[in-house]
Design an enzyme around this catalytic site. Structure first.
Site, PDB file in Angstrom:
ATOM      1  N   SER A  38      -6.721 -28.043 -24.295  1.00 17.76           N
ATOM      2  CA  SER A  38      -5.725 -28.072 -25.365  1.00 17.76           C
ATOM      3  C   SER A  38      -6.044 -27.039 -26.454  1.00 17.76           C
ATOM      4  O   SER A  38      -6.096 -25.851 -26.175  1.00 17.76           O
ATOM      5  CB  SER A  38      -5.630 -29.486 -25.934  1.00 17.76           C
ATOM      6  N   ASP A 186      -1.229 -31.717 -21.072  1.00 20.12           N
ATOM      7  CA  ASP A 186      -2.488 -31.612 -21.807  1.00 20.12           C
ATOM      8  C   ASP A 186      -3.676 -32.130 -20.994  1.00 20.12           C
ATOM      9  O   ASP A 186      -3.673 -33.258 -20.503  1.00 20.12           O
ATOM     10  CB  ASP A 186      -2.362 -32.435 -23.103  1.00 20.12           C
TER      11      ASP A 186
END
Length: 304
Positions: A38, A186
């Protein structure tokens, strides 16, 4: 001295990593390989492309993070856009602005494909994402061959876009491959802190440092009833879950813990002042860490 770096996910709090990197640079450390999830993937990509801490700081401090909250036609519909966006594209925001932003930054350094980051037979960058279709961790670019995709020609910006696609917040990325389509989001939902990723058998040639964001505790309990705030509660709980209880001591001793000063993952409207505080929080945490770090002692205690 060479060091490998692994950066945790954490949204806008990733600004703190820049200060930590600056401290390491000031003390003679150079990154050999980097990985991230991320926000950590963003930092890792820029470092591997050749950006210095000062350059990254300039980029982040002049960037208005709220621009990352771009919307498609459906998501932009007044009042009901949020609900319709969740139904049509599985998210509140598009994420297209971000992908173009990171791609432009990588083009400046001439590092847009993973083949541009080869060091011998090894990639200098690894990005963590989550294939929610296959329900599996996705390490980019390594795992792309399992999808019938050439890792060498895969766009780094696309990989980072996958890793930062916070579920329900940004659209998942469609990865088209030989067996169909996978939806990728993610990496933090499966491995937000993959400090193990560069580990080798026996004695390593240089250390791996983990960069982990340390959340304040306890947090205030706030009941949110609006859809967006409710979704953000879910997202922040999922991505900020305290992993420290799962980290083995051998990993803990090589981890730089950086206080996040109460900033949330999705605080995209943070001020320059908050960015400064996060930056120096990272610098101070790294300074304290390296004052106590002893690579030889680490090897004797944990790797022999």
């Amino acid at each position: 001295m060479f060091v490998d770096g692994v950066f945790e996910g954490g949204g806008v709090k990733g600004v703190a990593f820049i200060g930590a990197i600056k401290c390491l640079e000031d003390n003679g450390y150079k990154f050999k390989k980097v990985a991230g999830t991320s926000a950590g993937a963003i930092i890792a990509a820029l470092v591997s492309a050749g950006y210095t801490a000062d350059e990254i700081k300039q980029i982040f401090f002049r960037q208005d993070f709220s621009l990352f909250q771009d919307k498609d036609i459906v998501q932009s519909i007044p009042v009901v856009g949020g609900i319709l966006g969740l139904l049509s594209s599985k998210a509140l925001y598009a994420g297209d602005y971000f992908e173009q932003w990171i791609e432009n930054l990588l083009k400046i350094k001439g590092k847009t494909k993973f083949k541009d980051l080869l060091d011998g037979n090894e990639f200098k960058l690894k990005i963590i994402a989550s294939d929610i279709t296959r329900k599996d961790l996705l390490i980019l670019p390594d795992d792309l061959s399992n999808y019938g995709i050439d890792p060498l020609d895969f766009d780094i910006a696309k990989a980072v876009r996958m890793s930062m696609s916070i579920p329900l917040y940004f659209k998942p990325v469609e990865l088209i491959h030989k067996n169909g389509i996978s939806y990728v989001v993610d990496g933090g939902i499966l491995s937000n802190f993959p400090v193990w990723i560069f580990d080798v058998e026996g004695i390593p040639r240089w250390p791996t440092f983990g960069f982990k964001l340390q959340e304040p505790s306890p947090r205030k309990d706030i009941k949110n009833t609006r859809l967006k705030e409710y979704i953000m509660d879910i997202v922040n709980t999922m991505l900020e879950e305290n992993e420290m209880r799962y980290i083995k001591n051998k990993d803990f001793v090589r981890t730089i813990l950086i206080p996040t000063l109460g900033v949330n993952t999705t605080d995209f409207n943070i001020t320059r002042s908050i960015k400064e505080k996060l930056y120096y929080s990272g610098y101070d945490a790294a300074k304290q860490f390296i004052s106590q770090w002893d690579f030889k002692e680490y090897i004797i205690k944990y790797r022999m």
